[in-house]
Enzyme design. Structure first.
Site, PDB file in Angstrom:
ATOM      1  N   ASP A  65      -0.408 -15.637  12.269  1.00 48.62           N
ATOM      2  CA  ASP A  65      -0.508 -14.517  12.880  1.00 48.62           C
ATOM      3  C   ASP A  65      -1.730 -13.919  12.515  1.00 48.62           C
ATOM      4  O   ASP A  65      -2.285 -13.024  13.153  1.00 48.62           O
ATOM      5  CB  ASP A  65       0.695 -13.746  12.803  1.00 48.62           C
ATOM      6  CG  ASP A  65       1.813 -14.042  13.712  1.00 48.62           C
ATOM      7  OD1 ASP A  65       1.401 -14.753  14.493  1.00 48.62           O
ATOM      8  OD2 ASP A  65       2.711 -13.684  13.558  1.00 48.62           O
ATOM      9  N   ASP A  79      -1.472   8.521   3.112  1.00 48.68           N
ATOM     10  CA  ASP A  79      -2.356   7.388   2.608  1.00 48.68           C
ATOM     11  C   ASP A  79      -3.652   7.374   3.412  1.00 48.68           C
ATOM     12  O   ASP A  79      -4.759   6.989   3.088  1.00 48.68           O
ATOM     13  CB  ASP A  79      -1.763   6.363   2.327  1.00 48.68           C
ATOM     14  CG  ASP A  79      -0.859   6.334   0.899  1.00 48.68           C
ATOM     15  OD1 ASP A  79      -1.126   7.141   0.051  1.00 48.68           O
ATOM     16  OD2 ASP A  79       0.009   5.558   0.848  1.00 48.68           O
ATOM     17  N   GLU A  98      -7.683  -3.347   2.062  1.00 46.39           N
ATOM     18  CA  GLU A  98      -7.747  -4.813   2.428  1.00 46.39           C
ATOM     19  C   GLU A  98      -8.443  -5.025   3.655  1.00 46.39           C
ATOM     20  O   GLU A  98      -8.855  -4.032   4.383  1.00 46.39           O
ATOM     21  CB  GLU A  98      -6.254  -5.256   2.838  1.00 46.39           C
ATOM     22  CG  GLU A  98      -5.671  -4.875   4.026  1.00 46.39           C
ATOM     23  CD  GLU A  98      -5.082  -3.657   4.077  1.00 46.39           C
ATOM     24  OE1 GLU A  98      -5.045  -2.908   5.151  1.00 46.39           O
ATOM     25  OE2 GLU A  98      -4.275  -3.149   3.003  1.00 46.39           O
ATOM     26  N   TYR A 118      -0.442  -3.609   3.121  1.00 45.24           N
ATOM     27  CA  TYR A 118       0.046  -4.450   4.195  1.00 45.24           C
ATOM     28  C   TYR A 118       0.001  -5.789   3.444  1.00 45.24           C
ATOM     29  O   TYR A 118       1.047  -6.433   3.699  1.00 45.24           O
ATOM     30  CB  TYR A 118      -1.044  -4.504   5.104  1.00 45.24           C
ATOM     31  CG  TYR A 118      -0.993  -5.523   6.377  1.00 45.24           C
ATOM     32  CD1 TYR A 118       0.239  -5.900   6.584  1.00 45.24           C
ATOM     33  CD2 TYR A 118      -2.123  -5.706   7.122  1.00 45.24           C
ATOM     34  CE1 TYR A 118       0.487  -6.760   7.636  1.00 45.24           C
ATOM     35  CE2 TYR A 118      -1.659  -6.625   8.312  1.00 45.24           C
ATOM     36  CZ  TYR A 118      -0.688  -7.053   8.568  1.00 45.24           C
ATOM     37  OH  TYR A 118      -0.367  -7.803   9.722  1.00 45.24           O
ATOM     38  N   SER A 168       3.680  -6.139   2.359  1.00 43.83           N
ATOM     39  CA  SER A 168       4.658  -6.180   3.453  1.00 43.83           C
ATOM     40  C   SER A 168       4.515  -7.621   4.126  1.00 43.83           C
ATOM     41  O   SER A 168       5.462  -8.233   4.626  1.00 43.83           O
ATOM     42  CB  SER A 168       4.304  -5.199   4.671  1.00 43.83           C
ATOM     43  OG  SER A 168       4.373  -3.975   4.117  1.00 43.83           O
TER      44      SER A 168
END
Length: 253
Positions: A143, A43, A114, A156, A159
């Site tokens: 974070d 990817d 993203e 992401y 996740s």
């Protein structure tokens, strides 16, 4: 006329071997004159190929010679022409990222998956969020945070426990990464054409970096993000295995 195919491959040995074998069977056209570009890798390489070829007329058909391969088709040599002729096309608009850093520098980049902001020091980041000129959150302690397209919503974003977005939806996901305050804040769904601005608070004490499809910029003061409709990436998938099906399947695994 025979289909003109250009082959591109990641540096991985398995991808380079596949490229050599395919060129031996089908030849290798110049990418600028090709009817289709075949990307061999994972990817990450697919995203790189899409960025590198966005000014070219040919769509990109990926075959997995990497790891995850969410944006790729299965690898196979023998029936490539038939697969390319039957392939279904998906069109993707990337996100535009504009970053201001502490030195007064201004940086721009495009992201197909993203745009993310991440703390780059030992302390949590403090971010202020404005959407379409309206202040929506005075202070997010976290974070990091990201804005994802539908195509990138299983990367992401997923996740970080963000939502999976249908590929045809005119929606972006704004997702927090390990939010501390507001406690467990998960984010928001925004219209595709929303203009999102993050301002970094306490820049010296809590440094933040920004990334657009792995292009990193450090010492961020502010980041502005919006969809870029003038740029269209064209990706080819085998019938029945397009992005829409993959996004649905991902939620049942």
């Amino acid at each position: 006329m025979p289909l003109k195919i250009a082959f591109a491959a990641s540096r991985a040995a398995v991808a380079q071997t596949a490229r050599a074998a395919l060129i031996g069977r089908y030849g290798d056209a110049d990418p600028g004159a090709a009817d289709v570009i075949v990307a061999l890798g994972g990817d990450g390489f697919m995203l790189q190929t899409l960025h590198d070829t966005r000014a070219m007329r040919a769509p990109v058909y990926g075959m997995n010679r990497g790891t995850i391969g969410f944006l790729m088709n299965e690898y196979g040599e023998g029936d490539l022409i038939a697969r390319l002729e039957a392939a279904e096309e998906a069109e993707l608009n990337p996100l535009s990222m504009t970053v201001q850093d502490i030195h007064g520098g201004r940086h721009q980049a495009l992201a197909i998956n993203e745009v993310s902001l991440l703390r780059s020091g030992p302390q949590a980041a403090k971010l202020r969020i404005t959407v379409d000129g309206r202040l929506r959150m005075d202070e997010l302690v976290c974070d990091g945070a990201l804005v994802a397209t539908p195509a990138g919503s299983t990367a992401y974003n997923y996740s970080a426990h963000g939502p999976v977005l249908p590929i045809g939806s005119d929606v972006l996901a704004l997702t927090a990464v390990a939010a501390f305050r507001p406690r467990r804040w998960r984010g928001a769904l925004l219209p595709k054409m929303a203009h999102v601005r993050f301002d970094v608070l306490e820049v010296d004490k809590r440094p933040v970096m920004a990334e657009a499809d792995s292009r990193s910029i450090r010492d961020v003061v502010s980041v502005e993000i919006q969809s870029e409709p003038s740029v269209v990436h064209r990706i080819l998938f085998d019938p029945g295995h397009g992005l829409e099906e993959r996004l649905i399947s991902e939620q049942f695994t």
